[in-house]
Write an enzyme that holds these catalytic residues in place. Structure first.
Site, short mmCIF file in Angstrom:
data_model
loop_
_atom_site.label_atom_id
_atom_site.label_comp_id
_atom_site.label_asym_id
_atom_site.label_seq_id
_atom_site.Cartn_x
_atom_site.Cartn_y
_atom_site.Cartn_z
N HIS A 1 11.81 -22.44 9.78
CA HIS A 1 10.87 -23.13 10.68
C HIS A 1 9.41 -23.08 10.22
O HIS A 1 8.67 -24.02 10.48
CB HIS A 1 10.96 -22.53 12.09
CG HIS A 1 12.22 -22.93 12.81
ND1 HIS A 1 12.42 -22.70 14.15
CD2 HIS A 1 13.36 -23.54 12.36
CE1 HIS A 1 13.62 -23.16 14.51
NE2 HIS A 1 14.21 -23.66 13.43
N ASN A 2 9.00 -21.99 9.61
CA ASN A 2 7.58 -21.84 9.24
C ASN A 2 7.32 -22.11 7.76
O ASN A 2 6.18 -22.10 7.33
CB ASN A 2 7.06 -20.43 9.54
CG ASN A 2 7.44 -19.91 10.91
OD1 ASN A 2 8.01 -18.81 11.03
ND2 ASN A 2 7.14 -20.67 11.94
N ARG B 1 4.12 -29.35 12.23
CA ARG B 1 3.64 -28.05 12.73
C ARG B 1 2.97 -27.27 11.60
O ARG B 1 1.90 -26.66 11.79
CB ARG B 1 4.83 -27.26 13.32
CG ARG B 1 5.38 -27.99 14.54
CD ARG B 1 6.72 -27.47 15.00
NE ARG B 1 7.21 -28.30 16.12
CZ ARG B 1 8.41 -28.21 16.67
NH1 ARG B 1 9.27 -27.30 16.23
NH2 ARG B 1 8.77 -28.99 17.65
N CYS C 1 3.45 -2.72 3.91
CA CYS C 1 2.53 -1.62 4.25
C CYS C 1 3.23 -0.77 5.29
O CYS C 1 4.47 -0.79 5.37
CB CYS C 1 1.16 -2.13 4.68
SG CYS C 1 1.10 -3.06 6.22
N GLY C 2 2.49 -0.01 6.08
CA GLY C 2 3.14 0.86 7.05
C GLY C 2 3.88 0.07 8.12
O GLY C 2 5.02 0.34 8.46
N THR C 3 3.19 -0.94 8.66
CA THR C 3 3.80 -1.79 9.69
C THR C 3 4.15 -3.19 9.19
O THR C 3 4.87 -3.92 9.86
CB THR C 3 2.82 -1.96 10.86
OG1 THR C 3 1.62 -2.55 10.33
CG2 THR C 3 2.50 -0.65 11.54
N ASP D 1 0.88 -1.17 0.00
CA ASP D 1 0.00 0.00 0.00
C ASP D 1 0.92 1.23 0.00
O ASP D 1 2.15 1.10 -0.16
CB ASP D 1 -1.01 -0.03 1.16
CG ASP D 1 -0.39 0.26 2.53
OD1 ASP D 1 0.84 0.43 2.63
OD2 ASP D 1 -1.15 0.33 3.52
N HIS D 2 0.34 2.40 0.22
CA HIS D 2 1.14 3.63 0.19
C HIS D 2 2.24 3.62 1.25
O HIS D 2 3.33 4.15 1.02
CB HIS D 2 0.23 4.85 0.36
CG HIS D 2 -0.66 4.76 1.57
ND1 HIS D 2 -1.73 3.88 1.62
CD2 HIS D 2 -0.64 5.40 2.76
CE1 HIS D 2 -2.32 4.00 2.79
NE2 HIS D 2 -1.68 4.91 3.51
N ARG E 1 11.08 -31.78 12.03
CA ARG E 1 10.08 -31.60 13.08
C ARG E 1 9.12 -30.45 12.78
O ARG E 1 8.05 -30.35 13.42
CB ARG E 1 10.76 -31.35 14.44
CG ARG E 1 11.45 -30.01 14.58
CD ARG E 1 12.23 -29.90 15.88
NE ARG E 1 12.78 -28.57 16.11
CZ ARG E 1 13.89 -28.12 15.54
NH1 ARG E 1 14.57 -28.87 14.69
NH2 ARG E 1 14.32 -26.89 15.82
N HIS E 2 9.49 -29.61 11.82
CA HIS E 2 8.61 -28.47 11.50
C HIS E 2 7.47 -28.85 10.54
O HIS E 2 6.50 -28.12 10.43
CB HIS E 2 9.43 -27.32 10.91
CG HIS E 2 10.51 -26.87 11.84
ND1 HIS E 2 10.25 -26.24 13.03
CD2 HIS E 2 11.86 -27.02 11.78
CE1 HIS E 2 11.37 -26.01 13.66
NE2 HIS E 2 12.37 -26.47 12.93
C1 RB5 Z 1 -1.96 2.90 6.44
O1 RB5 Z 1 -2.02 4.14 7.05
C2 RB5 Z 1 -1.53 1.84 7.44
O2 RB5 Z 1 -2.57 1.60 8.34
C3 RB5 Z 1 -1.14 0.57 6.73
O3 RB5 Z 1 -0.10 0.84 5.85
C4 RB5 Z 1 -0.65 -0.56 7.60
O4 RB5 Z 1 0.34 -0.13 8.48
C5 RB5 Z 1 -1.67 -1.36 8.27
O5 RB5 Z 1 -1.38 -2.32 8.98
#
Ligand code: RB5
Length: 148
Positions: free
Chosen positions: A97-98, A135, A64-66, A7-8, A131-132
């Site tokens: 592992h995943n 899981r 994305c942002g996070t 996303d942005h 072992r994974h």
């Molecule tokens: C956008 O502002 C933000 O919420 C998005 O990029 C993201 O971090 C959501 O989890």
């Protein structure tokens, strides 16, 4: 082929990752978004996740942002194990592992240089199996509505 999406909030990371993939001659498909104009992340997560789940892409990278929202959305697609990573250790371990198939990162959490380092580790680390495997199979069982 590596499927890319953002996303942005993840646009800057995605562009840096594209440059890295081009330098390494790794084929990719950019599912957008294509600017820093505000968009909702779920459609981009869905398109990348579908490409991976359908076997059209070997792996996906979503930003994305996070890294969190886009990973939650991607993980709604059956067969997807999307992992948010903020450091090198997590990028390595989520492959080992995943057997995660989508790497998610946040443009407001890490810079582009670090994101590229995580991508390099992620794409060059194999699943350890062993072992994974049971899981991972239990995760699939949840998707199939089975009781654990
Ligand atoms: C956008 O502002 C933000 O919420 C998005 O990029 C993201 O971090 C959501 O989890």
């Amino acid at each position: 082929m590596i499927a890319l999406g953002c996303d942005h909030g993840g646009f800057v990371l995605k562009e840096a990752i594209k440059k890295y993939l081009e330098e390494k001659n790794i084929e990719y498909k950019d599912f957008g978004t294509y600017s820093e104009e505000s968009v909702n992340y779920a459609p981009y997560a869905y398109r990348v996740a579908k490409a991976v789940a359908d076997g059209k892409a070997e792996k996906g990278i979503l930003c994305c942002g996070t890294g969190i929202g886009i990973s939650i959305a991607a993980n709604k697609v059956k067969g997807i194990r999307a992992a948010v990573c903020t450091n090198e250790f997590c990028a390595e371990m989520t492959r080992k592992h995943n057997d995660s198939n989508i790497l998610c990162m946040g443009g407001r959490v890490i810079d582009a240089e670090k994101a590229v380092r995580l991508v390099d580790i992620y794409l060059n680390t194999e699943f350890e199996g062993g072992r994974h495997i049971p899981r991972i199979n239990e995760i699939a069982a949840i998707e199939n509505g089975e009781e654990l």
